[in-house]
Every structure is written in structure tokens, then in C-alpha cells.
Scaffold this motif. Structure first.
Motif, short mmCIF file in Angstrom:
data_model
loop_
_atom_site.label_atom_id
_atom_site.label_comp_id
_atom_site.label_asym_id
_atom_site.label_seq_id
_atom_site.Cartn_x
_atom_site.Cartn_y
_atom_site.Cartn_z
N ILE A 219 -12.90 9.20 11.82
CA ILE A 219 -11.35 8.26 11.13
C ILE A 219 -11.12 6.94 11.17
O ILE A 219 -11.04 6.73 12.38
CB ILE A 219 -10.44 9.95 11.72
CG1 ILE A 219 -10.19 11.25 11.72
CG2 ILE A 219 -8.52 9.12 11.19
CD1 ILE A 219 -9.75 11.69 12.48
N LEU A 220 -10.75 6.35 9.81
CA LEU A 220 -10.88 4.82 10.15
C LEU A 220 -9.04 5.39 10.13
O LEU A 220 -9.14 5.68 9.69
CB LEU A 220 -10.96 4.86 8.84
CG LEU A 220 -10.47 3.62 8.25
CD1 LEU A 220 -11.52 2.51 9.15
CD2 LEU A 220 -10.97 2.63 6.99
N SER A 221 -8.42 4.56 11.33
CA SER A 221 -6.89 5.33 11.96
C SER A 221 -6.74 3.27 11.77
O SER A 221 -7.41 2.38 11.96
CB SER A 221 -7.13 4.60 13.09
OG SER A 221 -7.76 5.98 13.40
N ALA A 222 -5.56 3.25 10.91
CA ALA A 222 -5.23 2.13 10.99
C ALA A 222 -3.28 2.36 10.94
O ALA A 222 -2.79 3.33 10.40
CB ALA A 222 -5.06 1.33 9.72
N VAL A 223 -2.87 0.92 11.11
CA VAL A 223 -0.94 1.64 11.36
C VAL A 223 -0.01 0.40 10.85
O VAL A 223 -0.97 -1.49 11.05
CB VAL A 223 -0.95 1.24 13.13
CG1 VAL A 223 0.92 1.51 13.29
CG2 VAL A 223 -1.41 2.71 13.33
N HIS A 224 0.57 -0.16 9.99
CA HIS A 224 1.17 -0.76 9.50
C HIS A 224 2.81 -0.60 9.75
O HIS A 224 3.14 0.04 9.71
CB HIS A 224 1.05 -1.11 8.03
CG HIS A 224 -0.56 -0.71 7.35
ND1 HIS A 224 -1.25 -2.10 7.21
CD2 HIS A 224 -1.57 0.10 7.11
CE1 HIS A 224 -2.45 -1.67 7.06
NE2 HIS A 224 -3.01 -0.77 6.73
N THR A 225 3.10 -1.63 8.64
CA THR A 225 5.00 -1.63 8.94
C THR A 225 5.56 -2.06 8.08
O THR A 225 4.59 -3.10 7.36
CB THR A 225 5.53 -2.74 10.24
OG1 THR A 225 5.13 -2.49 11.24
CG2 THR A 225 6.58 -3.35 10.31
N HIS A 226 6.39 -1.36 7.25
CA HIS A 226 7.15 -1.63 6.17
C HIS A 226 7.65 -3.02 6.25
O HIS A 226 8.51 -2.55 7.22
CB HIS A 226 7.68 -0.28 4.92
CG HIS A 226 7.74 -0.23 4.33
ND1 HIS A 226 9.03 -0.02 3.60
CD2 HIS A 226 7.51 -0.03 3.06
CE1 HIS A 226 8.92 -0.41 2.16
NE2 HIS A 226 8.32 0.06 1.71
N SER A 227 8.25 -3.08 4.87
CA SER A 227 9.38 -4.82 5.05
C SER A 227 11.02 -3.67 5.60
O SER A 227 11.80 -4.63 5.49
CB SER A 227 9.52 -5.46 3.64
OG SER A 227 9.23 -3.97 2.69
N GLN B 241 -15.74 9.77 7.84
CA GLN B 241 -15.26 10.64 6.71
C GLN B 241 -13.88 11.22 6.47
O GLN B 241 -13.52 11.48 5.78
CB GLN B 241 -15.10 12.09 7.55
CG GLN B 241 -16.51 12.16 7.99
CD GLN B 241 -16.80 13.01 9.53
OE1 GLN B 241 -16.70 13.57 10.68
NE2 GLN B 241 -17.40 14.94 9.04
N LEU B 242 -12.47 10.27 7.70
CA LEU B 242 -11.37 10.71 6.93
C LEU B 242 -10.31 9.10 7.33
O LEU B 242 -10.88 8.92 8.27
CB LEU B 242 -10.43 12.16 7.65
CG LEU B 242 -9.25 12.19 6.89
CD1 LEU B 242 -9.45 12.55 6.20
CD2 LEU B 242 -8.80 13.31 8.40
N GLY B 243 -9.66 8.70 6.61
CA GLY B 243 -8.73 7.84 6.84
C GLY B 243 -7.50 8.20 7.18
O GLY B 243 -6.69 8.93 6.02
N PHE B 244 -6.60 7.54 8.48
CA PHE B 244 -5.30 7.44 8.80
C PHE B 244 -4.64 7.28 8.90
O PHE B 244 -5.04 6.29 9.65
CB PHE B 244 -5.49 8.85 10.10
CG PHE B 244 -4.58 9.23 10.33
CD1 PHE B 244 -4.91 11.09 10.64
CD2 PHE B 244 -3.63 9.27 10.84
CE1 PHE B 244 -3.32 11.96 10.82
CE2 PHE B 244 -1.73 9.47 11.05
CZ PHE B 244 -2.51 11.45 11.31
#
Length: 315
Positions: free
Chosen positions: A144-152, A178-181
Motif C-alpha cells: 500500500i502506498l500511504s499518504a496523509v495530507h491537510t486540506h486548507s 497494489q493499493l493507494g491509501f
């Protein structure tokens, strides 16, 4: 009284023979004289006989089904006809969560080799802990390709929530996953998820998203077990997490009774019901006051790495 006008009689001899058209096809005479032999009966088409037999068979089966349904309805409506469905869920096809991965193309659709992306919007003021637990479980099954972001729309996010997926190691090329999260901390009333960004409406609600993500393990359940799991998920969200103290007490008693018969809420394997219920107990602060069987079950959950990693976010 004299007649108003005269009409020529039409029953004279030779009149019918004279005026009958010759372009019509002939029909047999149905007004035969008494005592004459009846015309031979025509043979019945075999296909028509087969159709009638099939219709009779279908009507017979429908009648049998109606009788069976009537009997079940009477049994269910009888007060003393309750039965414990936990005794019949052992026939489900449970598969350990550490088994080989299911076919993501089959469940999420085939995008011609493109990486499947799951994008979740969640409010940092009430983080969806169950989704973080399921993410950790999925990481044990898939790449899994994991990522965390913050919205404006969000001014600030606690540091532990920005690192809720742990320290990301050096990323591989995108095609090797296999999966992006992707988790986006955003000012939304309830969690929202999409896995086909351009074409689908968002799935809303922590319970609904948890159900979807847990289905990626490919486990198979009977109709009875699926119903029990859904019931516990809804109970955990709407009564344990969002309900009154009286409702929480009733849920804890029900959980204590269920966990007295099996290791997990539904059967002998971990399900999404356990994940959502455990997270709801942690967020409501009722974990320390839970009955004995619930306390034992919570320790079993916390012995699993995905649960213990989420425990760090609560400190």
C-alpha cells in the motif's frame, strides 16, 4: 298501422349463393344435423402439452414455497420461537487476515493496470480510528502506498495525526504498489471515501467506509453472519459512540453476553464489527468500565499490532 317502408327479403332461394364472396377461405360447417358423427378431434401440439406441464410444475412449487414462508412467519411471530443464531455461523468460510490477498481488480474494477486509489476525507477533531486500524491490517496483506495530507479548510492538525500511518520509508515506484491509501484531514461533518475519484459518489460514514475497506480482505460470510456483523457495526456507531449513557450501558451488556459465547463479537475470527466496536469504546472513554468479557476481548484486540499502533494516537 301501415308499414313505413318495405325491405326486400334476403332469405329467398339462391340469394346466399348469389351474394357470398369467393375470396374468403372455407370453414367447416358447425351446424351439423343431429345424429351425424362428430368431426375428428385435432391432435394437441406436443410443445403446448410441455408448456402446460411446466406451468403446473411451477404453480406446484410456488404453492410449496408459500406454505414454507407461511410456516416461517408463524414461527418468527411466536414469542417463544427465538433461537440463537451464533450456533449456525460456524459454517462460514472464514479466512485468516494474513492469507494471500484477494483480487483487487475484481473488487475495485480493472483500470488497465492503474493503481487503485482510496481517498478518505476525515475531520481531525474526531479521527476515524477504525479506518486507521483497517489500514494497518491492509498493509499486512497488500503493498500500500500511504499518504496523509491537510486540506486548507483545517487550520491545524496534531502531529500524531499527521503521522498516523507511521514513518513513511523511502517510496518505491508507484507501479510496484497494489493499493493507494490517501487520508486528507478536512473540515467535513462525517468521513467520506472515494476509490474512483472521477466517476463515483462518496461513501459517507465511518461504519460504511469500514465495511467497504474490510471487504477488501475477500472474506466470505453467510447471510446470517453478514447481518450480525452489520448490526454490530451500526450498534457501535449509533448507540455506543453517538448514543446516550443508557444506550451505551445496554450495548455493553449485549456485548458481554455475546463475548461470553465466542472469542469475537461474531464467530471465532476478527471482523469489522470488532474493529468498529473497539474504536468506539476507546473514543467514548467507556473502556475502563466495561464488563469482564468485554475487558478480555479488548485485551485480545490490543494484542494485535494494528490496534496497539492506534492506541498511541490516544495518548
Amino acid at each position: 298501422m301501415p308499414a313505413m317502408y318495405k325491405v326486400r327479403p334476403l332469405h329467398g332461394a339462391g340469394v346466399l349463393a348469389e351474394h357470398l364472396p369467393t375470396c374468403m377461405y372455407p370453414l367447416p360447417n358447425l351446424h351439423r344435423a343431429p345424429g351425424t358423427a362428430a368431426p375428428p378431434q385435432e391432435e394437441v401440439d406436443p410443445s403446448l402439452q410441455a408448456l402446460e406441464s411446466r406451468q403446473e410444475e411451477i404453480l406446484k412449487r410456488l404453492y410449496e414455497l408459500k406454505s414454507a414462508v407461511d410456516g416461517l412467519s408463524k414461527m418468527i411471530q411466536t414469542p417463544d420461537a427465538d433461537f440463537d443464531v451464533t450456533n449456525i455461523i460456524q459454517t462460514d468460510e472464514f479466512s485468516p487476515l494474513t492469507a494471500n490477498g484477494a483480487d483487487l481488480d475484481l473488487m475495485l474494477g480493472n483500470d488497465y493496470g492503474a493503481l487503485k486509489d482510496v481517498v478518505i476525507n476525515a475531520n481531525p477533531s474526531l479521527p476515524p480510528l477504525s479506518l486507521l486500524v483497517i489500514h494497518s491490517l491492509l498493509c499486512e496483506r497488500y503493498k500500500i502506498l500511504s499518504a496523509v495530507h491537510t486540506h486548507s479548510s483545517v487550520k491545524s492538525v496534531p502531529e500524531n495525526l499527521l503521522k498516523c500511518f507511521g514513518e513513511q520509508t523511502k517510496k518505491k515506484p508507484r507501479h510496484e504498489y497494489q493499493l493507494g491509501f490517501t487520508l486528507i484531514w478536512k473540515d467535513v461533518p462525517k468521513p467520506q471515501m472515494k476509490f474512483s475519484i472521477q466517476t463515483m459518489c462518496p461513501i459517507e460514514g465511518e461504519g460504511n467506509i469500514a465495511r467497504f475497506l474490510f471487504s477488501l480482505f475477500g472474506q466470505k460470510y453467510s447471510a446470517v453472519t453478514s447481518t450480525l456483523i452489520d448490526s454490530w457495526v451500526d450498534t457501535a456507531i449509533f448507540q455506543l459512540k453517538e448514543g446516550s449513557s443508557k444506550e451505551r450501558g445496554a450495548v455493553l451488556r449485549s456485548m458481554n453476553a455475546a463475548l461470553g459465547k465466542s472469542s469475537w463479537l461474531v464467530g471465532n475470527e476478527l471482523t469489522v464489527a470488532d474493529v468498529v466496536a473497539w474504536c468506539a469504546l476507546q473514543q467514548t472513554g467507556t473502556a475502563n468500565t466495561a464488563p469482564a468479557n468485554v475487558q478480555k476481548w479488548m485485551k485480545s484486540c490490543e494484542n494485535l499490532a494494528p490496534f496497539s499502533s492506534v492506541m498511541k494516537l490516544l495518548k
